[in-house]
Design a protein around this motif. Structure first.
Motif, PDB file in Angstrom:
ATOM      1  N   LEU A  16       0.747   4.104   5.946  1.00 58.02           N
ATOM      2  CA  LEU A  16       1.223   3.411   7.238  1.00 58.02           C
ATOM      3  C   LEU A  16       1.454   4.601   8.180  1.00 58.02           C
ATOM      4  O   LEU A  16       0.828   4.331   9.321  1.00 58.02           O
ATOM      5  CB  LEU A  16       2.996   2.763   7.094  1.00 58.02           C
ATOM      6  N   LYS A  17       1.811   5.808   7.886  1.00 56.99           N
ATOM      7  CA  LYS A  17       1.765   6.891   8.760  1.00 56.99           C
ATOM      8  C   LYS A  17       0.354   7.490   9.128  1.00 56.99           C
ATOM      9  O   LYS A  17       0.154   7.625  10.459  1.00 56.99           O
ATOM     10  CB  LYS A  17       2.725   8.043   8.363  1.00 56.99           C
ATOM     11  N   ARG A  18      -0.506   7.296   8.179  1.00 62.21           N
ATOM     12  CA  ARG A  18      -1.915   7.680   8.546  1.00 62.21           C
ATOM     13  C   ARG A  18      -2.464   6.611   9.544  1.00 62.21           C
ATOM     14  O   ARG A  18      -3.304   7.056  10.438  1.00 62.21           O
ATOM     15  CB  ARG A  18      -2.693   7.707   7.158  1.00 62.21           C
ATOM     16  N   ARG A  19      -2.360   5.445   9.442  1.00 67.88           N
ATOM     17  CA  ARG A  19      -2.836   4.455  10.475  1.00 67.88           C
ATOM     18  C   ARG A  19      -2.162   4.818  11.964  1.00 67.88           C
ATOM     19  O   ARG A  19      -3.010   4.356  13.024  1.00 67.88           O
ATOM     20  CB  ARG A  19      -2.349   3.302  10.093  1.00 67.88           C
ATOM     21  N   GLU A  20      -1.338   5.258  11.855  1.00 61.47           N
ATOM     22  CA  GLU A  20      -0.682   5.930  13.339  1.00 61.47           C
ATOM     23  C   GLU A  20      -1.243   7.151  13.927  1.00 61.47           C
ATOM     24  O   GLU A  20      -1.058   7.471  15.028  1.00 61.47           O
ATOM     25  CB  GLU A  20       0.900   6.048  13.328  1.00 61.47           C
ATOM     26  N   CYS A  79       0.747  -1.131   0.001  1.00 61.45           N
ATOM     27  CA  CYS A  79      -0.028   0.126   0.055  1.00 61.45           C
ATOM     28  C   CYS A  79       0.839   1.319  -0.088  1.00 61.45           C
ATOM     29  O   CYS A  79       0.447   2.258  -0.825  1.00 61.45           O
ATOM     30  CB  CYS A  79      -0.934   0.024   1.422  1.00 61.45           C
ATOM     31  N   ASP A  80       1.847   1.352   0.856  1.00 57.98           N
ATOM     32  CA  ASP A  80       3.088   2.228   0.908  1.00 57.98           C
ATOM     33  C   ASP A  80       3.549   2.613  -0.524  1.00 57.98           C
ATOM     34  O   ASP A  80       3.660   3.794  -1.084  1.00 57.98           O
ATOM     35  CB  ASP A  80       3.721   2.055   1.868  1.00 57.98           C
ATOM     36  N   ASP A  81       3.895   1.417  -0.878  1.00 61.26           N
ATOM     37  CA  ASP A  81       4.730   1.449  -2.351  1.00 61.26           C
ATOM     38  C   ASP A  81       3.704   2.178  -3.473  1.00 61.26           C
ATOM     39  O   ASP A  81       4.070   2.911  -4.317  1.00 61.26           O
ATOM     40  CB  ASP A  81       5.248   0.277  -2.876  1.00 61.26           C
ATOM     41  N   VAL A  82       2.443   1.639  -3.523  1.00 59.33           N
ATOM     42  CA  VAL A  82       1.479   2.015  -4.501  1.00 59.33           C
ATOM     43  C   VAL A  82       1.073   3.257  -4.570  1.00 59.33           C
ATOM     44  O   VAL A  82       1.059   4.201  -5.490  1.00 59.33           O
ATOM     45  CB  VAL A  82       0.410   1.008  -4.605  1.00 59.33           C
ATOM     46  N   HIS A  83       0.901   3.691  -3.164  1.00 57.79           N
ATOM     47  CA  HIS A  83       0.495   5.309  -3.097  1.00 57.79           C
ATOM     48  C   HIS A  83       1.518   6.174  -3.274  1.00 57.79           C
ATOM     49  O   HIS A  83       1.227   7.267  -3.994  1.00 57.79           O
ATOM     50  CB  HIS A  83       0.245   5.264  -1.412  1.00 57.79           C
ATOM     51  N   SER A  84       2.845   5.812  -2.998  1.00 57.86           N
ATOM     52  CA  SER A  84       4.101   6.740  -3.645  1.00 57.86           C
ATOM     53  C   SER A  84       4.114   6.773  -4.944  1.00 57.86           C
ATOM     54  O   SER A  84       4.255   7.849  -5.660  1.00 57.86           O
ATOM     55  CB  SER A  84       5.218   6.018  -2.838  1.00 57.86           C
ATOM     56  N   ILE A  85       3.630   5.529  -5.884  1.00 56.86           N
ATOM     57  CA  ILE A  85       3.898   5.391  -7.187  1.00 56.86           C
ATOM     58  C   ILE A  85       2.690   6.417  -7.838  1.00 56.86           C
ATOM     59  O   ILE A  85       3.039   7.118  -8.866  1.00 56.86           O
ATOM     60  CB  ILE A  85       3.683   3.886  -7.647  1.00 56.86           C
ATOM     61  N   ILE A  86       1.534   5.981  -7.207  1.00 54.69           N
ATOM     62  CA  ILE A  86       0.620   6.800  -8.175  1.00 54.69           C
ATOM     63  C   ILE A  86       0.525   8.412  -7.705  1.00 54.69           C
ATOM     64  O   ILE A  86       0.112   9.120  -8.537  1.00 54.69           O
ATOM     65  CB  ILE A  86      -0.787   6.086  -7.745  1.00 54.69           C
ATOM     66  N   THR A  87       0.929   8.671  -6.468  1.00 52.65           N
ATOM     67  CA  THR A  87       1.026  10.197  -6.176  1.00 52.65           C
ATOM     68  C   THR A  87       2.066  10.857  -7.237  1.00 52.65           C
ATOM     69  O   THR A  87       1.964  11.723  -7.550  1.00 52.65           O
ATOM     70  CB  THR A  87       1.515  10.233  -4.840  1.00 52.65           C
ATOM     71  N   SER A 136      -9.945   0.069   6.992  1.00 50.40           N
ATOM     72  CA  SER A 136      -8.423   0.756   7.154  1.00 50.40           C
ATOM     73  C   SER A 136      -7.669   1.220   6.040  1.00 50.40           C
ATOM     74  O   SER A 136      -7.023   2.175   5.824  1.00 50.40           O
ATOM     75  CB  SER A 136      -7.740  -0.127   8.214  1.00 50.40           C
ATOM     76  N   GLU A 137      -7.643   0.164   5.176  1.00 50.33           N
ATOM     77  CA  GLU A 137      -7.116   0.429   3.909  1.00 50.33           C
ATOM     78  C   GLU A 137      -7.676   1.560   2.982  1.00 50.33           C
ATOM     79  O   GLU A 137      -6.843   2.547   2.414  1.00 50.33           O
ATOM     80  CB  GLU A 137      -7.255  -0.875   2.811  1.00 50.33           C
ATOM     81  N   ALA A 138      -8.934   1.808   3.127  1.00 45.62           N
ATOM     82  CA  ALA A 138      -9.481   2.849   2.519  1.00 45.62           C
ATOM     83  C   ALA A 138      -9.331   4.267   3.063  1.00 45.62           C
ATOM     84  O   ALA A 138      -8.984   5.102   2.288  1.00 45.62           O
ATOM     85  CB  ALA A 138     -11.124   2.617   2.539  1.00 45.62           C
ATOM     86  N   ILE A 139      -9.081   4.295   4.458  1.00 44.23           N
ATOM     87  CA  ILE A 139      -8.717   5.446   5.059  1.00 44.23           C
ATOM     88  C   ILE A 139      -7.459   5.809   4.731  1.00 44.23           C
ATOM     89  O   ILE A 139      -7.040   6.961   4.621  1.00 44.23           O
ATOM     90  CB  ILE A 139      -9.195   5.478   6.766  1.00 44.23           C
ATOM     91  N   SER A 140      -6.323   4.772   4.780  1.00 44.87           N
ATOM     92  CA  SER A 140      -5.163   5.122   4.829  1.00 44.87           C
ATOM     93  C   SER A 140      -4.733   5.542   3.354  1.00 44.87           C
ATOM     94  O   SER A 140      -3.376   6.293   3.085  1.00 44.87           O
ATOM     95  CB  SER A 140      -4.349   3.972   5.069  1.00 44.87           C
ATOM     96  N   MET A 141      -5.251   5.437   2.466  1.00 47.89           N
ATOM     97  CA  MET A 141      -4.991   5.682   0.814  1.00 47.89           C
ATOM     98  C   MET A 141      -5.939   6.624   0.529  1.00 47.89           C
ATOM     99  O   MET A 141      -5.367   7.386  -0.569  1.00 47.89           O
ATOM    100  CB  MET A 141      -5.441   4.329   0.040  1.00 47.89           C
TER     101      MET A 141
END
Length: 249
Positions: free
Chosen positions: A221-225, A165-173, A187-192
């Motif tokens: 991952l940081k969003r989840r925290e 999820c972190d990798d994909v978010h970075s790539i598409i951003t 959780s996945e939806a909120i974090s992305m």
């Protein structure tokens, strides 16, 4: 921007989508969440042009349909082609690229997902997480303006999912695409997401649209925290729970 206006869709007389109207902004990441079987994947397929709505309109502000990429739950990598050839096939066949240009772009995308050193291997020689990264790279090598994700992380174990999820978010951003994703994982939806569209039981209608104010936090991952994460989880959980109660009442 993409605009859906009064979309209806039925299969064999059973309505799946019921008067759905939504807009998606340029470079926005939106997750759609709802009960299993409510019609989320059907809506994605309508957006991709794989399924035609029975009625309603899908508009693109550019005036013409942009290039759309779609990543499914099953990665659908060709087992008889190595990783590099999985990525070069579509650019050569669909876009008419030369083999050298397609290979250059493929290796760039594989580098972006950390798998350039695996380009000679076949899909079955990779872990599930690596296959997911290859599927993402294969989609992105076509330079889509809109990316549709249909439960793309469902086959991954929890730890791998967090990393991917972190990798994909970075790539598409970095690619600056409009991304519309379907998931069952709150959780996945909120974090992305920038926004979450909560759908009702089938036939799917828009129950609520929840803005997620965590854009300043750079990784899922940081969003989840974050302290706000639990608040959003509770809001969405209650909406989905109420929907389930209404179904059984």
């Amino acid at each position: 921007m993409i605009e859906l206006k009064h979309i209806y869709k039925s299969f064999d007389g059973n309505r799946v989508l019921d008067d759905l109207s939504l807009t998606f902004a340029e470079r926005e990441l939106v997750c759609m969440i709802g009960p299993m079987g409510c019609g989320k994947s059907t809506l994605l397929r309508c957006l991709a042009g794989l399924v035609d709505p029975d009625s309603g309109e899908i508009r693109f502000t550019s005036g013409e349909k942009p290039r759309i990429g779609m990543i499914l739950q099953d990665f659908n990598l060709f087992p008889f082609l190595n990783v590099l050839h999985n990525l070069t096939l579509a650019p050569m066949r669909v876009l008419g690229m030369s083999a050298a240009e397609a290979e250059r772009l493929a290796l760039e995308q594989l580098e972006s997902v950390g798998l350039a050193h695996k380009s000679h291997l076949f899909p079955q020689d990779l872990s599930v997480g690596q296959q997911q990264r290859v599927a993402i790279a294969r989609c992105l090598v076509m330079k889509p303006r809109v990316l549709l994700l249909d439960e793309p992380f469902s086959a991954l174990d929890y730890q791998t999912k967090l990393n991917v999820c972190d990798d994909v978010h970075s790539i598409i951003t970095n690619e600056k695409q409009t991304v519309i994703a379907v998931t069952h994982d709150i959780s996945e939806a909120i974090s992305m997401s920038d926004r979450i569209v909560i759908l009702t039981q089938r036939p799917a209608k828009v129950k609520k649209i929840q803005n997620i104010g965590l854009q300043d936090i750079k990784t899922p991952l940081k969003r989840r925290e974050s302290t706000e994460f639990a608040k959003y989880f509770d809001l969405i959980w209650k909406e989905l729970s109420n929907e389930k109660k209404e179904e059984t009442s």
